[in-house]
Motif scaffolding. Structure first.
Motif, short mmCIF file in Angstrom:
data_model
loop_
_atom_site.label_atom_id
_atom_site.label_comp_id
_atom_site.label_asym_id
_atom_site.label_seq_id
_atom_site.Cartn_x
_atom_site.Cartn_y
_atom_site.Cartn_z
N UNK A 1 9.80 7.38 -16.83
CA UNK A 1 8.81 6.69 -17.65
C UNK A 1 8.98 5.18 -17.70
N UNK A 2 9.80 4.69 -16.78
CA UNK A 2 9.95 3.25 -16.72
C UNK A 2 8.67 2.63 -16.17
N UNK A 3 8.12 1.73 -16.97
CA UNK A 3 6.86 1.10 -16.56
C UNK A 3 7.16 -0.26 -15.95
N UNK A 4 6.53 -0.53 -14.82
CA UNK A 4 6.73 -1.79 -14.11
C UNK A 4 5.38 -2.47 -13.95
N UNK A 5 5.36 -3.76 -14.19
CA UNK A 5 4.11 -4.51 -14.06
C UNK A 5 3.60 -4.43 -12.63
N UNK A 6 2.29 -4.26 -12.49
CA UNK A 6 1.63 -4.23 -11.18
C UNK A 6 2.20 -3.17 -10.24
N UNK A 7 2.64 -2.05 -10.80
CA UNK A 7 3.21 -0.97 -9.99
C UNK A 7 2.18 -0.48 -8.97
N UNK A 8 2.50 -0.62 -7.68
CA UNK A 8 1.51 -0.25 -6.65
C UNK A 8 1.17 1.25 -6.62
N UNK A 9 1.99 2.06 -7.27
CA UNK A 9 1.68 3.49 -7.29
C UNK A 9 0.41 3.79 -8.08
N UNK A 10 0.03 2.85 -8.94
CA UNK A 10 -1.09 3.14 -9.84
C UNK A 10 -2.25 2.17 -9.60
N UNK A 11 -3.20 2.61 -8.80
CA UNK A 11 -4.27 1.72 -8.35
C UNK A 11 -5.24 1.30 -9.45
N UNK A 12 -5.31 2.06 -10.54
CA UNK A 12 -6.35 1.75 -11.53
C UNK A 12 -5.96 0.67 -12.53
N UNK A 13 -4.76 0.14 -12.39
CA UNK A 13 -4.38 -0.94 -13.31
C UNK A 13 -3.67 -0.43 -14.55
#
Length: 877
Positions: free
Chosen positions: A24-36
């Motif tokens: 559940x570590x959230x990273x800014x601009x994580x490329x895994x998540x395309x929807x922002x």
RNA sequence: GCCCCGGUGGUGAAAUUGGUAGACACACCGGACUUAAAAUCCGUUGGCCGCAAGGCCGUGCCGGUUCGAUUCCGGCCCGGGGCACCA
């Protein structure tokens, strides 16, 4: 795969997995998540010791949202922290002789464990606690900046003193004249303290809440709007030459009043001032009777709740002021209904056009002069009550040059005339007060000020921040222990360098909750309170918390954000785009009453219910002694009613997935939730069925999905696919509108449908089943993440369900060649008919009219036939 | 007093906002399995009338709009919450 569902094993395994991969570590601009990004946050808990059901509900809503959005491709952040300062820690410290810090930190540790046992998708790397210097340093930094800009100022004022908690309370913390925590009757005291100029932001705070926060619930917006309480009108003075003891005219010879009805100014027949008003004090000097009356008013004004119902009382002062426009002499009265805290503590009396003034004038035989009529009505037949409130139809009358003007015109004319005389102007008045943030308390953010004998009050230089709060104090109930803490007190004056003393007041804990949700975005930021990462995550997409924070916390946080914007720290105007106020958690109450009328409350877990044949509760017996107890109705879970259910015990007995499923299923997030032991059993039964079904079908599952395209030609296969996709479509809609109870219903429906499907043993059937279970597990996953995580693996589906793509509705599966349409006659359901999907209106009409079951209701030719495509036919005869 | 939000079976609730009222559960009742119980499975369950087919009534109450109203409008009743001599 185990044959039986074992929540303990399942949840242990799933949680260990999440921990191992830091899921559940959230990273800014994580490329895994395309929807922002999507920032979904719960109001931070006070670390009271253990979780209660309100927390469970709050965080489960948050968690369902997280998982649904993540599977849909969003970079979701769900952080958690601790509202760690505040009075309960001091009270616990006194009771157990433990420093508040120690008590707080051990509570945090325990509650964190409990949260982990719930399987929440929290990014713990962003955890904050308000009592940590690295956090409250920035409260102090903001304080100094705001002081420098004049947004915080010091003044001696009348404050609400809570005699039990020995502290000052904000107006907002006084409920019906009593302290919001202690319930003690509040006294008035004069204390020097720091105030934040929230009133400077009143207009913007109101404007946004009224027009620019569409994602907030209507009722919260209205509550804030009422709280700010904007009134527009005119502030003007009645000149006089009443001199005080010093020989100077009191108030510069002007008695100021505020009115929202300047159009009625020609109808003034008296003035009324508050008991605390200087004119009242002056008049009372040689008037023992008036002195006694003023004393009585001051006494009474402590209990605000009684004020509204209190009889309007008054007494003449014998003083007269001059009407600014007519020159008439107007008598000044002391009125018990006039508030010193609002406007100027004085009002003009227009008995003809104000309900209170009218009652007052009737009682004391004061003249009543009508100066308003309704549009289109005669002056004479208009009674004051009928249109006083409706400014849109009022016309000035009996007022000389103002006659015939409507409200707006009259306001302009009167304001202009008063302004020309230098006696008044248009003014906006707010109910909102500046926010007193000083607290005479130990366990809070130290106010970074220093008292120097030579230089006076000096701010702590920024480089010396934080002013660290000693963590070793144990309050003893006799005021703030910092006053005895020499190591804390002792310091050098930053200006002259001589020995000085620190301020010992601390900040209201509402300061802590003003911006913690931004600190989550910037963990470890040492150079500034928030850094560039805050620009990525904020403004928050979804805030979730209790309705009890509808006014205080949310208003202060909005204010704080606007100040931060002014300092260039953030670029947005409002911190919370969408707000969800979750409902309370209720449970039944049981009690016994002793001879003195004292009630003893029993926990529902210790009570046995007997019911009648309809299942209604008949009587309740205490398990311990078998004797009856009274049934007390369903109320909010609370310590005082002893009707709380311990989440930890529920998780221990049924597992976290069951607790989550039940709290989501029992009612929609915004409504109250009634706890039900048998409802929990039902939720658990469902999960056991899920497991058994998966176990039974395991051998048939082809997780690759390869056979599916060729499949689904048989009727049973088609029907099953159609049902599953139809339910999925509905569930998707409900997930989007945050109605999670019906999402759980959808899961149950899917399982029912799969269980009762009459599939053969063909590969095609297996493919449909494989697809069905894959859809089902993903739909259930946000609510019950542990069991679905394990089953996803056990059935051999690819990857981690956490990041599985959200199932998509297949339009082809929904297609039907034939649909059933309902037939109504005169709006009453009389039958149904199957028609081809492509059938046109005429064909449908004909089919409906031909239907045997409806024919007996039709005599002759129908007047009209209404066809609602895909739904029904209504035949009007 | 003013302002919000509610009122649907025995219970929690649903009805994609004017189109099959009561989905999905809980509880109850009946049945199967069991020596028995628990667990599990199957079935009934808004009310009234009727052997049945079926009919009538039904979303707090009274009206209205509409082919059709839980949904929209007007007036009441009840419950919950907020504000409350705010001039």
């Amino acid at each position: 795969m185990q044959e039986k569902y074992s929540p303990a094993d399942v949840e242990k395994a799933a949680q260990a997995h999440w921990k191992a991969i830091d899921a559940y570590k959230a990273v800014e601009n994580d490329p895994r998540f395309p929807k922002g990004k999507y920032y979904a946050c719960s109001m931070l808990p006070y670390p009271s010791g253990k979780l209660h059901m309100g927390h469970v509900r709050n965080y489960t809503i948050n968690d369902v949202m997280y998982r649904y959005l993540r599977m849909n491709g969003y970079n979701v952040l769900m952080p958690m922290g601790w509202d760690a300062f505040g009075m309960p820690a001091e009270n616990a410290a006194m009771a157990n002789n433990v420093p508040p810090a120690q008590w707080t930190y051990s509570n945090i540790a325990h509650m964190k464990e409990q949260m982990e046992s719930m399987g929440l998708a929290i990014d713990w790397s962003r955890e904050m606690a308000a009592c940590k210097p690295e956090y409250y340093k920035w409260n102090q930094w903001m304080f100094l900046k705001m002081l420098e800009k004049g947004i915080i100022y010091k003044k001696t004022g009348t404050v609400n003193w809570d005699p039990i908690d020995q502290t000052v309370l904000a107006n907002e913390q006084v409920v019906d004249g009593r302290g919001w925590r202690s319930g003690a009757l509040i006294e008035k005291r004069e204390i020097p303290m720091y105030y934040a100029r929230i009133t400077d932001y009143a207009d913007e705070l109101l404007d946004y809440v009224d027009h620019k926060l569409p994602g907030w619930p209507e009722r919260v917006r209205i509550m804030q709007s009422n709280w700010i309480g904007k009134s527009t009108g005119v502030r003007f003075a009645f000149p006089h030459s009443i001199a005080g003891a010093d020989g100077q005219p009191i108030g510069d010879g002007k008695l100021f009043v505020f009115t929202t009805r300047p159009d009625t100014v020609m109808g003034v027949t008296f003035c009324a001032v508050a008991a605390e008003h200087p004119l009242a004090t002056h008049a009372a000097q040689n008037n023992p009777e008036l002195q006694a009356f003023i004393a009585e008013c001051k006494m009474g004004s402590v209990i605000e709740a009684d004020m509204a119902t209190m009889e309007k009382k008054g007494m003449p002062t014998g003083l007269f002021v001059t009407h600014p426009l007519t020159g008439a002499q107007v008598e000044v009265w002391v009125g018990n209904y006039v508030l010193i805290t609002y406007g100027d503590g004085a009002v003009m009396g227009v008995p003809a056009h104000d309900e209170r003034d009218f009652a007052f004038a009737k009682k004391y035989n004061l003249p009543i002069k009508q100066v308003i009529r309704a549009e289109g009505q005669d002056y004479s037949d208009a009674a004051w009550q009928e249109w006083y409130g409706d400014k849109s139809v009022s016309i000035v009358a009996n007022s000389g040059k103002y006659d015939g003007l409507n409200y707006a015109q009259a306001v302009d004319a009167v304001a202009a005339d008063l302004a020309a005389l230098g006696l008044g102007e248009k003014k906006v008045t707010f109910r909102l007060r500046d926010w007193g943030i000083s607290r005479q308390r130990y366990w809070g953010t130290p106010i970074p000020m220093i008292n120097c004998a030579d230089c006076g009050v000096v701010p702590v230089p920024e480089k010396d921040l934080p002013v660290v709060l000693p963590e070793d104090c144990v309050p003893d109930g006799t005021g703030n222990p910092l006053n005895k803490h020499e190591a804390f007190l002792k310091c050098d004056c930053p200006q002259c360098g001589k020995p000085a003393r620190r301020e010992t007041d601390t900040m209201d804990t509402f300061v802590d909750s003003c911006w913690y949700y931004m600190r989550y975005t910037s963990p470890g930021s040492n150079a500034s309170m928030v850094d560039a990462r805050n620009d990525y995550w904020m403004p928050m997409d979804q805030y979730i918390g209790g309705i009890e924070h509808a006014v205080l916390h949310l208003l202060y946080a909005r204010f704080w954000t606007k100040v931060m914007r002014e300092f260039g720290l953030v670029k947005f105007d409002e911190p919370f785009v969408n707000l969800l106020t979750q409902g309370m958690v209720l449970n039944e109450t049981y009690y016994r009453e002793d001879a003195a009328g004292k009630k003893t409350w029993f926990n529902p877990a210790d009570v046995e219910l007997t019911t009648d044949d309809k299942g209604r509760p008949q009587s309740a017996l205490l398990k311990e002694d078998g004797a009856p107890v009274q049934i007390g109705g369903t109320e909010k879970m609370s310590k005082s009613k002893n009707n709380g259910i311990d989440p930890a015990a529920q998780i221990e007995q049924y597992g976290a997935d069951t607790a989550r499923l039940f709290t989501m299923f029992a009612s929609p997030p915004e409504q109250t939730l009634e706890w039900s032991g048998s409802g929990v059993e039902g939720a658990n039964r469902f999960l056991r069925r899920v497991w058994s079904y998966a176990y039974a079908q395991k051998a048939r599952i082809d997780a690759s999905g390869a056979a599916l395209t060729a499949a689904a030609n048989g009727d049973a296969q088609k029907t099953l696919r159609r049902e599953l996709h139809k339910v999925l479509q509905q569930a998707d809609y409900d997930l989007k509108r945050i109605q999670y109870n019906t999402v759980v219903s959808a899961c149950m429906k899917m399982l029912n449908t799969m269980e009762s499907a009459k599939l053969d043993d063909s590969a095609e059937s297996n493919a449909v089943l494989s697809e069905g279970l894959a859809i089902f597990l993903r739909l259930l996953n946000p609510v019950a993440p542990h069991i679905t995580h394990v089953l996803w693996q056990e059935l051999g589906y690819a990857g981690d369900i956490l990041d599985a793509a959200w199932p998509q509705v297949d339009p082809a599966a929904l297609e039907q060649s034939e649909i059933e349409m309902m037939i109504q006659v005169n709006g009453k359901l009389r039958g149904s008919v199957k028609v081809a999907k492509a059938a046109d209106k005429a064909a449908i009409e004909a089919a409906a009219l031909a239907e045997e079951s409806v024919q007996k209701f039709i005599e002759g030719t129908p007047k009209k036939v209404i066809v609602v495509p895909g739904k029904l036919v209504n035949i009007v005869v």
